[in-house]
Write a protein that holds these residues in place. Structure first.
Motif, PDB file in Angstrom:
ATOM      1  N   UNK A  82       4.565 -39.843  20.882  1.00 30.25           N
ATOM      2  CA  UNK A  82       4.584 -40.657  22.103  1.00 30.25           C
ATOM      3  C   UNK A  82       5.833 -40.341  22.922  1.00 30.25           C
ATOM      4  N   UNK A  83       5.907 -40.913  24.122  1.00 30.47           N
ATOM      5  CA  UNK A  83       7.014 -40.644  25.034  1.00 30.47           C
ATOM      6  C   UNK A  83       7.996 -41.804  25.108  1.00 30.47           C
ATOM      7  N   UNK A  84       9.265 -41.465  25.275  1.00 33.83           N
ATOM      8  CA  UNK A  84      10.312 -42.476  25.391  1.00 33.83           C
ATOM      9  C   UNK A  84      10.481 -42.906  26.844  1.00 33.83           C
ATOM     10  N   UNK A  85      11.400 -43.818  27.056  1.00 36.96           N
ATOM     11  CA  UNK A  85      11.654 -44.331  28.402  1.00 36.96           C
ATOM     12  C   UNK A  85      12.166 -43.243  29.328  1.00 36.96           C
ATOM     13  N   UNK A  86      12.927 -42.271  28.781  1.00 32.67           N
ATOM     14  CA  UNK A  86      13.435 -41.168  29.588  1.00 32.67           C
ATOM     15  C   UNK A  86      12.554 -39.921  29.461  1.00 32.67           C
ATOM     16  N   UNK A  88      11.078 -38.315  26.974  1.00 33.16           N
ATOM     17  CA  UNK A  88      11.231 -37.376  25.876  1.00 33.16           C
ATOM     18  C   UNK A  88      10.127 -37.634  24.846  1.00 33.16           C
ATOM     19  N   UNK A  89       9.512 -36.558  24.343  1.00 35.90           N
ATOM     20  CA  UNK A  89       8.453 -36.705  23.347  1.00 35.90           C
ATOM     21  C   UNK A  89       9.069 -36.855  21.958  1.00 35.90           C
ATOM     22  N   UNK A  90       8.567 -37.830  21.216  1.00 36.53           N
ATOM     23  CA  UNK A  90       9.110 -38.127  19.890  1.00 36.53           C
ATOM     24  C   UNK A  90       7.966 -38.270  18.894  1.00 36.53           C
ATOM     25  N   UNK A  91       8.191 -37.726  17.698  1.00 40.34           N
ATOM     26  CA  UNK A  91       7.204 -37.800  16.622  1.00 40.34           C
ATOM     27  C   UNK A  91       7.667 -38.868  15.628  1.00 40.34           C
ATOM     28  N   UNK A  92       6.882 -39.937  15.463  1.00 39.92           N
ATOM     29  CA  UNK A  92       7.260 -41.061  14.617  1.00 39.92           C
ATOM     30  C   UNK A  92       6.220 -41.254  13.515  1.00 39.92           C
ATOM     31  N   UNK A  93       6.721 -41.499  12.305  1.00 37.37           N
ATOM     32  CA  UNK A  93       5.846 -41.826  11.174  1.00 37.37           C
ATOM     33  C   UNK A  93       6.186 -43.225  10.688  1.00 37.37           C
ATOM     34  N   UNK A  94       5.149 -44.011  10.507  1.00 36.64           N
ATOM     35  CA  UNK A  94       5.293 -45.423  10.132  1.00 36.64           C
ATOM     36  C   UNK A  94       4.651 -45.645   8.762  1.00 36.64           C
ATOM     37  N   UNK A  95       5.375 -46.362   7.877  1.00 35.40           N
ATOM     38  CA  UNK A  95       4.796 -46.742   6.581  1.00 35.40           C
ATOM     39  C   UNK A  95       4.412 -48.218   6.628  1.00 35.40           C
ATOM     40  N   UNK A 127      -1.090 -47.849  18.919  1.00 32.57           N
ATOM     41  CA  UNK A 127      -0.962 -48.706  20.100  1.00 32.57           C
ATOM     42  C   UNK A 127       0.412 -49.374  20.154  1.00 32.57           C
ATOM     43  N   UNK A 128       0.848 -49.954  19.030  1.00 34.85           N
ATOM     44  CA  UNK A 128       2.129 -50.660  18.992  1.00 34.85           C
ATOM     45  C   UNK A 128       3.292 -49.680  19.108  1.00 34.85           C
ATOM     46  N   UNK A 129       3.213 -48.546  18.429  1.00 34.41           N
ATOM     47  CA  UNK A 129       4.288 -47.554  18.498  1.00 34.41           C
ATOM     48  C   UNK A 129       4.512 -47.081  19.933  1.00 34.41           C
ATOM     49  N   UNK A 130       3.445 -46.778  20.634  1.00 32.63           N
ATOM     50  CA  UNK A 130       3.577 -46.309  22.015  1.00 32.63           C
ATOM     51  C   UNK A 130       4.172 -47.395  22.910  1.00 32.63           C
ATOM     52  N   UNK A 131       3.747 -48.642  22.699  1.00 37.31           N
ATOM     53  CA  UNK A 131       4.248 -49.739  23.524  1.00 37.31           C
ATOM     54  C   UNK A 131       5.729 -50.004  23.273  1.00 37.31           C
ATOM     55  N   UNK A 132       6.172 -49.924  22.019  1.00 38.30           N
ATOM     56  CA  UNK A 132       7.571 -50.207  21.689  1.00 38.30           C
ATOM     57  C   UNK A 132       8.476 -49.048  22.102  1.00 38.30           C
ATOM     58  N   UNK A 133       8.091 -47.832  21.770  1.00 36.93           N
ATOM     59  CA  UNK A 133       8.937 -46.661  22.061  1.00 36.93           C
ATOM     60  C   UNK A 133       9.150 -46.503  23.557  1.00 36.93           C
ATOM     61  N   UNK A 145      17.924 -47.792  15.628  1.00 33.27           N
ATOM     62  CA  UNK A 145      16.712 -47.587  14.832  1.00 33.27           C
ATOM     63  C   UNK A 145      16.236 -48.879  14.164  1.00 33.27           C
ATOM     64  N   UNK A 146      17.153 -49.679  13.645  1.00 33.77           N
ATOM     65  CA  UNK A 146      16.761 -50.929  12.990  1.00 33.77           C
ATOM     66  C   UNK A 146      16.107 -51.890  13.981  1.00 33.77           C
ATOM     67  N   UNK A 147      16.625 -51.918  15.205  1.00 35.78           N
ATOM     68  CA  UNK A 147      16.041 -52.786  16.230  1.00 35.78           C
ATOM     69  C   UNK A 147      14.638 -52.314  16.601  1.00 35.78           C
ATOM     70  N   UNK A 148      14.462 -51.001  16.715  1.00 39.49           N
ATOM     71  CA  UNK A 148      13.141 -50.448  17.029  1.00 39.49           C
ATOM     72  C   UNK A 148      12.155 -50.759  15.907  1.00 39.49           C
ATOM     73  N   UNK A 149      12.595 -50.590  14.660  1.00 41.39           N
ATOM     74  CA  UNK A 149      11.737 -50.863  13.512  1.00 41.39           C
ATOM     75  C   UNK A 149      11.313 -52.335  13.484  1.00 41.39           C
ATOM     76  N   UNK A 150      12.249 -53.236  13.800  1.00 50.05           N
ATOM     77  CA  UNK A 150      11.922 -54.666  13.815  1.00 50.05           C
ATOM     78  C   UNK A 150      10.903 -54.983  14.906  1.00 50.05           C
ATOM     79  N   UNK A 151      11.061 -54.356  16.082  1.00 50.45           N
ATOM     80  CA  UNK A 151      10.114 -54.589  17.178  1.00 50.45           C
ATOM     81  C   UNK A 151       8.717 -54.089  16.811  1.00 50.45           C
ATOM     82  N   UNK A 152       8.650 -52.933  16.141  1.00 49.41           N
ATOM     83  CA  UNK A 152       7.353 -52.406  15.709  1.00 49.41           C
ATOM     84  C   UNK A 152       6.727 -53.320  14.665  1.00 49.41           C
TER      85      UNK A 152
END
Length: 276
Positions: A82-86, A88-95, A127-133, A145-152
């Motif tokens: 997904x894309x960041x606010x600026x 940038x494309x980022x690859x995220x893996x969620x457990x 859906x949630x990852x794209x909305x948060x990132x 990172x901890x704040x992003x993880x909590x939001x997700x």
């Protein structure tokens, strides 16, 4: 012969009857293992609202059929690009550690089926990852990172409840950027290190200059003090300095092995030892 034939026929009939009866009994019994629940589908009533727990249970053959659900917590990995606010494309893996809401198993069966997690979790996870990132820039994803993880976790837990899925844990396990951004980060770090090195060199030079000024000022003050002392003490101070210097020279020569002293009106003569 006829009597024996009748006996065999009766035995065969009894065997067939026993076989059919055993088959019917076996088909009327089903077992639910530990960590599982069963949802019954009745051909006349539809999905029964009451589930059955662990153990052996009876059902009406042909009329009723059980579907077994695993209600234990199970892990799953969800990946998203997904894309960041600026931009940038980022690859995220969620457990994700998930399990079904046991009280809502009949509803899950009716709406989603036994493979409910396969159908729902990847979709809502992306859906949630794209909305948060999208609310963070690339640098914030690394530093917060901890704040992003909590939001997700908050967003995904809320969405999963809409489908009667409970989440025990949600965590970011992998986060990486594209090659261009990684190179830009590396170049920025190198530039920062060079700037820090240059800053250190400048500070060192300034300290050396300051030390030289202080040393020069000290030598000037010392010379002034000596000059003032000479003026106030007269020739006596100079004579004292000459005697101290002569004493230091004599002490130095005394430590030498090839020096001979010949007294002559308080003058010292030096010569090489003839033995050498």
């Amino acid at each position: 012969m006829a009597q024996a034939s009748n006996v065999l026929t009766k035995i065969a009939q009894v065997s067939v009857g026993l076989g059919l009866a055993g088959s019917m009994v076996q088909s009327a019994i089903y077992t639910v293992d530990g960590g599982e629940r069963a949802v019954l589908f009745d051909r006349f009533q539809g999905v029964l609202e009451e589930t059955t727990g662990e153990g052996m249970h009876l059902r009406i053959p042909w009329l009723q059929s059980p579907t077994i659900f695993d209600i234990r917590t199970r892990p799953r990995s969800i990946s998203s690009i997904t894309g960041t606010k600026d931009l940038q494309m980022v690859n995220i893996t969620l457990r994700v550690l998930s399990k079904p809401n046991v009280e809502m198993l009949p509803t899950i069966f009716k709406n989603l089926g036994p493979e409910y997690d396969e159908k729902i979790l990847p979709s809502i996870g992306n859906e949630v990852l794209k909305a948060v990132v999208a609310n963070y820039n690339a640098e914030q994803l690394l530093t917060q990172r901890s704040e992003v993880s909590a939001a997700v976790r908050i967003g995904l837990t809320k969405r999963a409840k809409d489908f009667n899925i409970l989440l025990d844990d949600v965590a970011l396990t992998h986060l990486s950027f594209g090659d261009e951004f990684s190179k830009a980060i590396e170049s920025k770090q190198v530039a920062q290190q060079e700037a820090e090195r240059s800053k250190f060199v400048v500070q060192k030079s300034e300290q050396e200059k300051l030390a030289a000024v202080i040393k020069a000022e000290g030598e000037s003050d010392a010379a002034k003090l000596i000059s003032d002392a000479t003026k106030s003490a007269g020739p006596g101070l100079i004579e004292l300095r000459r005697i101290e210097a002569a004493r230091e020279i004599a002490a130095t020569l005394a430590r030498g092995r090839n020096v001979v002293y010949l007294p002559s009106q308080a003058n010292m003569l030096m010569g090489m030892n003839p033995g050498k």
